[in-house]
Write a protein that holds these residues in place. Sequence first.
Motif, short mmCIF file in Angstrom:
data_model
loop_
_atom_site.label_atom_id
_atom_site.label_comp_id
_atom_site.label_asym_id
_atom_site.label_seq_id
_atom_site.Cartn_x
_atom_site.Cartn_y
_atom_site.Cartn_z
N ALA B 196 47.02 33.36 46.22
CA ALA B 196 48.46 33.21 46.40
C ALA B 196 49.23 33.85 45.24
N LYS B 197 48.76 33.57 44.02
CA LYS B 197 49.47 34.09 42.84
C LYS B 197 49.49 35.62 42.85
N LYS B 198 48.37 36.19 43.29
CA LYS B 198 48.26 37.65 43.32
C LYS B 198 49.25 38.22 44.33
N THR B 199 49.33 37.58 45.48
CA THR B 199 50.25 38.05 46.51
C THR B 199 51.70 37.96 46.02
N VAL B 200 52.03 36.86 45.37
CA VAL B 200 53.37 36.69 44.82
C VAL B 200 53.67 37.81 43.84
N GLN B 201 52.70 38.10 42.96
CA GLN B 201 52.89 39.13 41.94
C GLN B 201 53.10 40.50 42.59
N GLU B 202 52.27 40.78 43.60
CA GLU B 202 52.40 42.08 44.28
C GLU B 202 53.79 42.24 44.90
N LEU B 203 54.24 41.17 45.51
CA LEU B 203 55.57 41.21 46.13
C LEU B 203 56.65 41.43 45.08
N ARG B 204 56.51 40.70 43.96
CA ARG B 204 57.52 40.84 42.90
C ARG B 204 57.55 42.27 42.37
N ASN B 205 56.36 42.87 42.23
CA ASN B 205 56.30 44.25 41.74
C ASN B 205 57.03 45.18 42.70
N LEU B 206 56.75 45.00 43.97
CA LEU B 206 57.40 45.84 44.97
C LEU B 206 58.91 45.70 44.91
N LEU B 207 59.35 44.44 44.78
CA LEU B 207 60.80 44.18 44.76
C LEU B 207 61.43 44.78 43.51
N GLU B 208 60.67 44.76 42.41
CA GLU B 208 61.16 45.31 41.15
C GLU B 208 61.38 46.82 41.29
N MET B 209 60.43 47.46 41.98
CA MET B 209 60.57 48.90 42.22
C MET B 209 61.82 49.18 43.04
N GLY B 210 62.00 48.37 44.04
CA GLY B 210 63.18 48.53 44.90
C GLY B 210 64.46 48.38 44.10
N LYS B 211 64.43 47.43 43.16
CA LYS B 211 65.62 47.17 42.36
C LYS B 211 65.94 48.37 41.44
N LYS B 212 64.88 48.90 40.83
CA LYS B 212 65.06 50.07 39.95
C LYS B 212 65.74 51.20 40.72
N PHE B 213 65.23 51.39 41.93
CA PHE B 213 65.78 52.44 42.78
C PHE B 213 67.27 52.20 43.03
N ARG B 214 67.59 50.92 43.30
CA ARG B 214 68.99 50.56 43.55
C ARG B 214 69.87 50.85 42.36
N MET B 215 69.34 50.49 41.16
CA MET B 215 70.10 50.69 39.94
C MET B 215 70.36 52.17 39.71
N GLU B 216 69.29 52.97 39.90
CA GLU B 216 69.41 54.40 39.62
C GLU B 216 70.42 55.06 40.54
N THR B 217 70.41 54.63 41.78
CA THR B 217 71.34 55.24 42.73
C THR B 217 72.72 54.60 42.64
N GLY B 218 72.81 53.56 41.81
CA GLY B 218 74.11 52.92 41.61
C GLY B 218 74.50 51.96 42.71
N ALA B 219 73.65 51.85 43.74
CA ALA B 219 73.98 50.96 44.85
C ALA B 219 73.65 49.52 44.49
N GLY B 220 74.61 48.67 44.58
CA GLY B 220 74.39 47.25 44.39
C GLY B 220 73.84 46.88 43.03
N LYS B 221 74.57 47.20 41.96
CA LYS B 221 74.10 46.90 40.61
C LYS B 221 73.98 45.40 40.39
N ASN B 222 74.97 44.70 40.89
CA ASN B 222 74.92 43.25 40.76
C ASN B 222 74.42 42.61 42.04
N GLY B 223 73.60 43.38 42.75
CA GLY B 223 73.15 42.95 44.07
C GLY B 223 72.28 41.71 44.03
N TRP B 224 71.92 41.28 45.20
CA TRP B 224 71.06 40.12 45.36
C TRP B 224 69.63 40.51 45.06
N ASP B 225 68.96 39.80 44.17
CA ASP B 225 67.54 40.04 43.92
C ASP B 225 66.72 39.07 44.77
#
Lengths: 139, 326
Positions: B196-225
């Motif tokens: 379970a912990k591993k799955t949670v971590q994998e998901l968090r990593n993926l979401l983190e990548m998505g967030k970086k992308f959002r920040m770089e493109t300027g879309a939704g800086k204060n968006g929902w994480d």
Amino acid sequence: MSQERRLRILVAKPGLDGHDRGARVIARALRDAGFEVIYTGCHQTPEQIVQTAIQEDVDLIGLSILSGAHNYSFPRIMELLKENGADDITVIGGGIFPLEDIPRLKEIGIKEIFTPGSKLEDIVKWIRENVKPRKMDAA
Amino acid sequence: MSVVEQVLKGDVRAVARLLRDIDDQVPSTRSILQQLYPHTGNAYVIGITGPPGAGKSTLVDQMTAYYRKQGKTVAILAVDPTSPFSGGAILGDRIRMQRHFLDKDVFIRSLATRGHFGGITKSTHDMITVLDAMGKDIIMIETVGVGQGEVEIAECAHTTLVVTVPGLGDDIQAIKAGIMEIGNIFVVNKADREGAKKTVQELRNLLEMGKKFRMETGAGKNGWDPPVVETQAHKGIGVDTLCGEIEKHREYLTAQAPEELEQIMLKRALHQFSATLKDELFKEVIKRMEGKGLKLEDVAKKIMAKEIDPYSLSRTLIKEEFKEDA
Ligand code: B12
Ligand SMILES: Nc1nc2c(ncn2[C@@H]2O[C@H](COP(=O)(O)OP(=O)(O)O)[C@@H](O)[C@H]2O)c(=O)[nH]1
Ligand SMILES: [Mg+2]
């Protein structure tokens, strides 16, 4: 241009009966015949069965019971359907029934009883011939 | 009493029958929906999607108990696939929700996809209209999502939960490919299982990548994480936390990012309008065509025989039929 209604059927197991093999076999056969089958699992009270039938707007309730407790649950279900103005829903039964009980169950409105060894195609055929989906315009 | 009045009063039988009529595309439902529409907008819609067996129905059962304790009324639409071979379906989600069957403030409806792709049914939007108008506070929609484009749920829901379980391995890949984008909250159910912990971590990593992308493109800086929540639905563990996160997302939408909420509502309105318009237009054109003695079947045969092609025929029909109205 509206298409034909699809028949909706509730397959339910009343009481403390854990024999669910027959109900599952029936549910699958009815799906394969093109019907929409709502399966609610074991240990249903008559009240739960009737509420489910109403919320799901089914045309047919198929009760599966092998425990011998049908003489309590079946009449109670028929009574509740009437009380709720839902006695237009057809009810049939399947499972283990002493022969002498069957006429009494039919008298209270159970349309047909299918005992062990009943062929699935006969059950499907009976349903096709005897149960029609609720009318389109009767909202 | 009219059907509309019955629905507004919360008459279960009337609602149940109307939902069937909508699913079966009975024409008279249009005017009923039209009259119900002004009475909507109060319900909060939660979408729950994920692979079969992930525990979605069990979660819905637990969440229902949670909302009922708060005094909120609940409606559930549980969607299962129609068999492509027979057109029939086994709808078994209710098995996990038995304890709510006698609660007058919980309405449960099982639905078959009937060949509609996208995870929900063609009728789902209109059914939400009815359940909203009947006065339900919370509407939950359970759909099967395995990452094959079942994204329409997000067009119905204010908050979308994507449910997964540990130990599926490739499943994370599937989520990534298909439904990562639609999740506002990710749930790792069956957290009692190994990994379970591993799955949670994998998901968090993926979401983190998505967030970086959002920040770089300027879309939704204060968006929902999107948070990742662990649950054990069969025991009710983690359900309070999950419902707390849903509440946070709701607050985020209403207080912090009203423009996002507006986007959701806008998308929904657009979808509802375009789906209805397409449907009505199609029916109208076919009606006029058949009125001239051209049967749909015969037209299909001509297309098959290549006597005519579908592209020019469509254009000609539309041009001809709507000439004088244009
Ligand atoms: C398999 C079985 C079990 C399995 C059940 C596994 C399961 N998950 O289903 C196990 C081992 C768990 C079991 C346990 C018990 N069993 Co047992 N079991 C049987 C057995 C041998 C076969 C039942 C079966 O699965 N048949 C196969 C299915 C496909 O057939 P079916 O259910 O009859 O369905 C057909 C028709 O009846 C009909 N039908 C059935 N339902 C429906 C519904 C609809 C809508 C329709 C249209 C048709 C329909 O169509 C089907 C196709 O033809 C029967 C004996 C028998 N020959 O029937 C005893 C039997 C049912 N069991 C019996 C008993 C007593 C028990 C126990 C109480 C034993 C004990 N003392 O512990 C427990 C109770 C369990 C419980 N919690 O309820 C008795 C019941 C006696 C009675 N009614 O008076 C029987 C009759 C044996 C006997 N001769 O004594 N059992
Ligand atoms: N071990 C474990 N089993 C669970 C959990 N949640 C649900 N289940 C079981 O998983 C099975 C499938 O659950 P269900 O809710 O029907 O899944 P769905 O297909 O996603 O709706 C059932 O047998 C549940 O009891 C959990 O957290 N842990
Ligand atoms: Mg389910």
